[in-house]
Design an enzyme around this catalytic site. Structure first.
Site, PDB file in Angstrom:
ATOM      1  N   SER A  28       0.803  -1.225   0.000  1.00 57.93           N
ATOM      2  CA  SER A  28       0.000   0.000   0.000  1.00 57.93           C
ATOM      3  C   SER A  28       0.831   1.268   0.000  1.00 57.93           C
ATOM      4  CB  SER A  28      -0.941   0.010   1.209  1.00 57.93           C
ATOM      5  OG  SER A  28      -0.221  -0.106   2.419  1.00 57.93           O
ATOM      6  N   ASP A 332      -2.291   8.408   7.795  1.00 60.82           N
ATOM      7  CA  ASP A 332      -3.194   7.579   8.576  1.00 60.82           C
ATOM      8  C   ASP A 332      -2.363   6.712   9.520  1.00 60.82           C
ATOM      9  OD1 ASP A 332      -2.186   5.545   6.984  1.00 60.82           O
ATOM     10  OD2 ASP A 332      -4.006   5.284   5.798  1.00 60.82           O
ATOM     11  N   HIS A 335       0.498   4.982   6.948  1.00 62.85           N
ATOM     12  CA  HIS A 335       1.161   5.555   5.775  1.00 62.85           C
ATOM     13  C   HIS A 335       1.591   7.000   5.982  1.00 62.85           C
ATOM     14  CE1 HIS A 335      -1.828   2.480   4.454  1.00 62.85           C
ATOM     15  NE2 HIS A 335      -0.758   2.020   3.831  1.00 62.85           N
TER      16      HIS A 335
END
Length: 366
Positions: A28, A332, A335
């Site tokens: 991600s 978040d 990340h």
């Protein structure tokens, strides 16, 4: 005869671009939207993700941050005119994208090990991402031939950013779902990750990759999620988790040196990107970089750290993300913000051997 003429005409329309071309693999941290097309719990396809991503006008693209990822920024700095599209996007023209821009195969929640991320249901493991690249390569061979494809791939940059989720899955409670057992030692985990990643890198090399950037795992013990589940006070990190990361990174460095010795320097070069030290320095000295918050995420408060909200509304009217993303290291619970990614990208592009070795990415490209 007609078939041959058609192939000639088509191939003339898809000449490789002399500009920057990249192929992106990983999780991600570098996913550009592949998970949008999967049945998965790991998605970034709703606001406020992408709120600062200018090409989309602030709409979510599937990137797990507020703006650009590190490969996005590196590509722009090296002259890319656009970003590699996600492989799974239905609109992607496999041939045209491959030879002009590159393709992004990264998938949120994925890891080096096939079973990593299984709790999120859908994700594309590193093994599957390499298989997808092989499929993309077949389109290139069809148009440019084997020799033309190999010559083209010699100049492309391959960026591999994976391993974080393997370690996160291991350190989470209840017992880790890693390698099908809960009694695996950190050393065994590290060795298994290295063995599997080395196989994937060798496979990419067999398929034509010659300029490979392999990004080490960052200081996971400092991310908001780990700090919360381990009850780590503000301003501190989990030494236990960071020790596992450092052990893995040390073994990765040695593995890449071995690949460079066995396969380089004429045939290929594997660059180690030291994301751990770069990012830890950002956290430790965040105020000198212009950040005000290096512990808490901009988006998503205390557990379960759900990041959602309306970008058109500010914090006083009910949104759950900060007003000024440039002041936060973390977007978040997992990340970095685009602001932190920008610092990381510049260090990897032009840093010394303490940041990238044996050379930096700009040197690799040229």
């Amino acid at each position: 005869m007609l078939t041959w003429l058609l192939l000639v005409l088509l191939s003339s329309q898809f000449q490789p671009c002399p500009c920057y071309t990249s192929f992106v693999f990983g999780d991600s941290l570098v996913d550009a939207g592949n998970n949008n097309y999967l049945f998965t719990l790991a998605k970034a396809d709703s606001p406020p993700y992408g709120v600062d991503f200018k090409p989309s006008g602030g709409r979510p693209t599937g990137r797990f941050t507020n703006g650009r990822t590190i490969p996005d920024i590196i590509g722009q700095q090296l002259g890319a005119k656009s970003f590699p599209d996600p492989y799974l996007a239905p609109s992607v023209n496999q041939l045209e994208n491959t030879v002009h821009i590159g393709i992004n195969y990264a998938s949120g929640a994925s890891g080096i090990l096939d079973q990593t991320g299984m709790l999120f249901i859908g994700r594309v493991s590193m093994r599957e991402q390499v298989n997808e690249f092989e499929q993309s390569r077949s389109y290139m061979v069809e148009m440019m031939g084997e020799n033309g494809t190999m010559e083209f791939l010699k100049k492309a940059i391959f960026i591999v950013t994976t391993g974080s989720n393997d370690i996160l899955n291991y350190v989470q409670s209840p017992p880790p779902l890693v390698m099908g057992t809960d009694d695996v030692s950190p050393l065994t985990l590290q060795d298994t990750m290295i063995t599997n990643l080395t196989l994937h890198l060798k496979r990419l090399h067999e398929l034509g990759a010659r300029k490979l950037v392999v990004v080490g795992v960052g200081p996971l013990g400092c991310i908001p999620f780990v700090r919360a589940v381990k009850l780590i006070p503000p301003g501190q990190c989990s030494t236990e988790v960071n020790a596992i990361v450092q052990g893995y990174n040390g073994k990765l460095i040695r593995a890449l040196r071995g690949l460079n010795r066995d396969m380089g320097p004429d045939r290929s070069i594997f660059v180690y990107a030291n994301s751990y030290d770069i990012f830890l320095n950002i956290i430790s000295n965040h105020r000198s970089y212009g950040f005000e918050e290096a512990s808490e995420p901009c988006c998503g408060a205390l557990p379960p750290f759900l990041c959602f909200g309306d970008p058109t509304r500010n914090s006083s009217t009910g949104s759950v993300f900060c007003d000024d993303r440039s002041k936060y290291v973390f977007w978040d619970a997992y990340h970095p913000t685009e602001a932190a990614n920008l610092i990381m990208a510049r260090a990897l592009l032009d840093g010394n051997q303490s940041m990238t070795s044996p050379i930096n990415i700009r040197q690799l490209y040229h």
